[in-house]
Structures are given as C-alpha cells and as structure tokens.
Enzyme design. Sequence first.
Site, PDB file in Angstrom:
ATOM      1  N   CYS A  77       0.837  -1.205   0.000  1.00 23.82           N
ATOM      2  CA  CYS A  77       0.000   0.000   0.000  1.00 23.82           C
ATOM      3  C   CYS A  77       0.876   1.260   0.000  1.00 23.82           C
ATOM      4  CB  CYS A  77      -0.989  -0.028   1.159  1.00 23.82           C
ATOM      5  SG  CYS A  77      -2.337   1.140   0.948  1.00 23.82           S
ATOM      6  N   HIS A 172      -3.712  -5.203   0.680  1.00 27.24           N
ATOM      7  CA  HIS A 172      -3.140  -5.586   1.982  1.00 27.24           C
ATOM      8  C   HIS A 172      -3.100  -7.108   2.137  1.00 27.24           C
ATOM      9  CE1 HIS A 172      -2.692  -1.675   3.946  1.00 27.24           C
ATOM     10  NE2 HIS A 172      -3.717  -1.307   3.207  1.00 27.24           N
ATOM     11  N   GLU A 174      -1.613  -8.750   4.294  1.00 29.07           N
ATOM     12  CA  GLU A 174      -1.451  -9.148   5.701  1.00 29.07           C
ATOM     13  C   GLU A 174      -2.767  -9.351   6.433  1.00 29.07           C
ATOM     14  OE1 GLU A 174      -1.069  -6.205   4.356  1.00 29.07           O
ATOM     15  OE2 GLU A 174      -1.065  -4.543   5.779  1.00 29.07           O
TER      16      GLU A 174
END
Length: 526
Positions: A77, A172, A174
């Site tokens: 990002c 993202h 994660e």
Amino acid sequence: SILILDFGSQYSHLITRRCRELNVYCEMLPCTQKMADLKWKPKGIILSGSPYSVYAPDAPHVDPAVFTAGVPVLGICYGLQEIASTHGGKVEAHTHREYGSAHIQVVKTGNKNADALFEGIEAGPEGIQVWMSHGDQLASLPPNFLTVASTPTSPWTAIAHESQQIYGVQFHPEVTHSPRGKEVIGAFVHNVCGIKGGWSMETFIPKEIARIREICGDKGQVIGAVSGGVDSSVAAKIMHEAIGDRFHAIMVDNGVLRLDEAKKVKKMLVEDLGVNLTVVDASDLFLERLQGVEDPEKKRKIIGNTFIEVFEAEAAKIEETCAADKSKGPIEWLLQGTLYPDVIESISFKGPSATIKTHHNVGGLLDDMKLKLIEPLRELFKDEVRALGRLLGIPAHLVGRHPFPGPGLAIRILGEVTRDQIKILQLADEIYIEEIRAAGLYDQISQAFAALLPVKAVGVMGDARTYEQVVALRAVSTEDFMTADWFVFPPQVLKKISSRITNEVRGINRVTYDITSKPPGTVEWL
Ligand code: XMP
C-alpha cells in the site's frame, strides 16, 4: 530474517503475524530506522501501509539505503507508493477511496525477476481476492518497473522492478480479508528472499536459554514476580531452565486472589516445574489497607503500591542471602513477561513528532531497585507464549487460562472488600468456572468471572424468607479486550450454574447474567 519498516498503518503488526506463521523470524522497526544503525542484516525488507500520503509535506520516508542494500524489498500500500515515488513514478489521490474486497488478475510478464512475486500462486478465472484500503494510487509506473497484477480500476495493483528485487502491492496481503494474502507474503519471503522458514518454538527455546545465560553470566541472580497467569509462569519456567535457582520467583498473596490460588500456583511452579519460588502471604496487610475503601481507583492504587512494597522487602531478603553466600552474585535483573504486542506498541511509528513510549513495567520497581530488565517473551505473541508453555511442560489448563487483573477480586467486589465478601465471591467464581469447563466452553470464552454486587434481594429457601446478596456473572469474547461481546451461553448451562451457586454459596440468593458489550460497558465491573 525479515525487517518490517512501519509507517504507522493499523495493519502493520499483522505483517509480523503472517511472517511468524510462515515460521520466519521478523522484527518491526519504525520507518525512520537508518540502515547503517541496524545491528543485523535482514534477508528481506517489507514496507508497511500508512495513514499518510507520500506526497504530503510531512509524510514519512525510508532511508534511501533501503533500496541500495542489495536486500529484496516489498512495499505494501503506502509502501508501494513510497517505492514508486522514490523511483520516478507518480502517486496521486484516487477519485474515490478504494476500500473493501477486490479481485486482482496476475499478469505474467515473462520477466523472471518480476514474476517471482506471484510464482506458485494459482489464481482461478476470477483472479485472487484481496482487501483494498487506500485513497492514493499510482498515476504512472516508475521507469524499469513492470505490472505484475492489475484490477479493472487500477492497472498497477502490483508492480515489480525488471532486474532489482523491488516489489510493491497496492492491496493488503497481511489482513485476513485477503484470504490468500499469506501466500503472497510467503512468495516474497520464500521465493524472492530465499528464506526457508525454520523459526519455531522448538528452535526458540534453546536460543533463548543461551541468550539468558549469556546475559546473566555465571553468577548473576534474577528476581521476578509471578501471578499464576500464563505469561509470568512461562517466563519463570524458561528462566529456571536457563539459570536454575539463580532465578528467584516471588508470588505475593494479596488476599484478593481466586480460591486457593497461592496454593495451586505453588504446587504447579514448585512441585511440577521445579521453579525456585517464595510465596509471601501479605493478605493481612492488603486487606487492612483496603478497609473501608469503596472507590475502584483507590483500591487499584493501594494494591499496586502495597505490591511494590512487599515485593521489594522480599527481594531485599533474597539479596541478603545471596550476599552472605560467596558463590552467588548480586541480584542484577528483574524478569518481566512483556509480550510482543507491548513492544510493538512502544516502537511503532506514531508520526514524525511522536515520542516513543516506554514499556509499562511493574509500577516503578525498576527505578527503585536499579535493576535491569530481562524479557524472554518480548518477541512472542500470546498464542506463541501458550505454545512455548506447552513445550516447557506447563499444564494445558494453565496455558489456556483467562487473564486475571492485578487488583484481583477487589475490583470485582463492589463496595468494601472484607474477608467475608472475598470468601463468598471466591466460592461463586469457582463454581462458575468449574461449570464453564465442564460444559467444554472455557476455550471459547476470552474471560469469565463473577462479580459481587453491593445489593441485597429477597428470596425464599425452604419455608424461610432470605435477604441476601446478588452475584453477576460475566463472560466475554474479544480479540484484544478493547471491544468485547457478551458470550451467549446455552440456557441449561446458566441454569446449572445458578442452581449450584444459590444452593452452595451461603450469602447469595440471586444470580444475574451481564449482557452488556464493551463499549459501553467495560469487561470488569470496576
Ligand atoms: P476493562 O474492564 O478495562 O478490562 O474492559 C480489559 C482487560 O483488562 C483487565 N483489567 C486489568 N488488569 N489491572 C490489570 O492487571 C487492572 O487494574 C485492570 N483493570 C482491568 C480486565 O480483567 C480485562 O482483561
């Protein structure tokens, strides 16, 4: 290992979680970290997201040496935007914020270096589902970069340098809303950085024991408080494994612990685990000072200060015994069961002007005693501490235990804390927890306890009218204790608990169940 540079995104710590799950050791540092000051050489660097815009005047930036260190870099990002803007690309505000699920299409470029990021990740015809959360996006691709994934609205969802190992993803990977995100991080860590991933609790134990032995030397003595909770028990056990009886555990019985807690902890730590433990029964002192006190914050203060006083007095006694014995060194260290979330909290990037918070310690003990801190769990998350505890032979029921507050039952007895009130609450709480365990629900609940209310209600028992106290049962599920939901019990479990408490605990004739979430309630009643 992997270095994560944090730009202050709310998801940064999740990158460390995912790396750990891939059995790869990682450390997170603020994005302002200078590469030259780093004491170790990472095999890969991940740049996190951020609430900033890269083009804003006060935006944080990485040390340019990050890109010339010859270490693979993945930007997530804001991290991607940082890569783009430092490599001649352009970042601008999106016409609308892209927030939520999206499907990306992997673009095979034929360039081996670039394609490595998605190598081995099989995407269906609909692409790979990912989570987006950004207001800025690339307006142009930096020179020598290729697109390796795109969406219909963004042609540069993932980019990679033609020849250098520099990669960026706009989504993202994660977060759990990117169901295959871990594979993307895995591809970077394994394929690009070439890290196999042998980090596990099994490898952690001998390394940590060696580290503790080196820190403490041949004679150094360590003291530490244990509470019967998971963290302090696991920390105590690993200290004992490392330096045996040179670790002195102290448990302070403050009189507001759970039923027979001091006895149970002593049995477990001393008899089962061999830890050198002294239990100090200071309940008289604590309860004397709590007499007549109703205000919860006053209760907390009294218990906190008295704890330090008692702990220090006991430590002084141990110090004397060590000084009398020539074979023993001085007490130099204080054990603390700090976990990684606390460390992250204190080191994460809070903006250019933020001062970095120091860890909260055992209420000023360090300042008074001039001890140095030893923190064997500082790299671990809670579930890793539990795994470590199991490997160290700590019984399962203890390893999975709910948290218990330092001020103990004093903040679960509304009104004055007396021996009678403590006894009533201990018995009710014991029954409650016993029945939760019997119903197989303990592990589904984050925290459960009983609170004793300062009101009396009328009841009937046999032929007689009763006028007794009310107990409130609390059970919550939560991820982080910042917000919590009340737990939905099967009615027959509540029925059994209520019947047992009213029958077996003298002084209680009414049981209520607390159905307040947090917020607006808190977990504890005080
Ligand atoms: P609250 O009541 O603030 O609780 O929603 C969140 C979590 O913190 C624990 N808690 C404490 N722990 N000392 C502690 O060591 C305290 O004074 C204290 N107050 C609350 C609470 O048990 C829950 O896990």
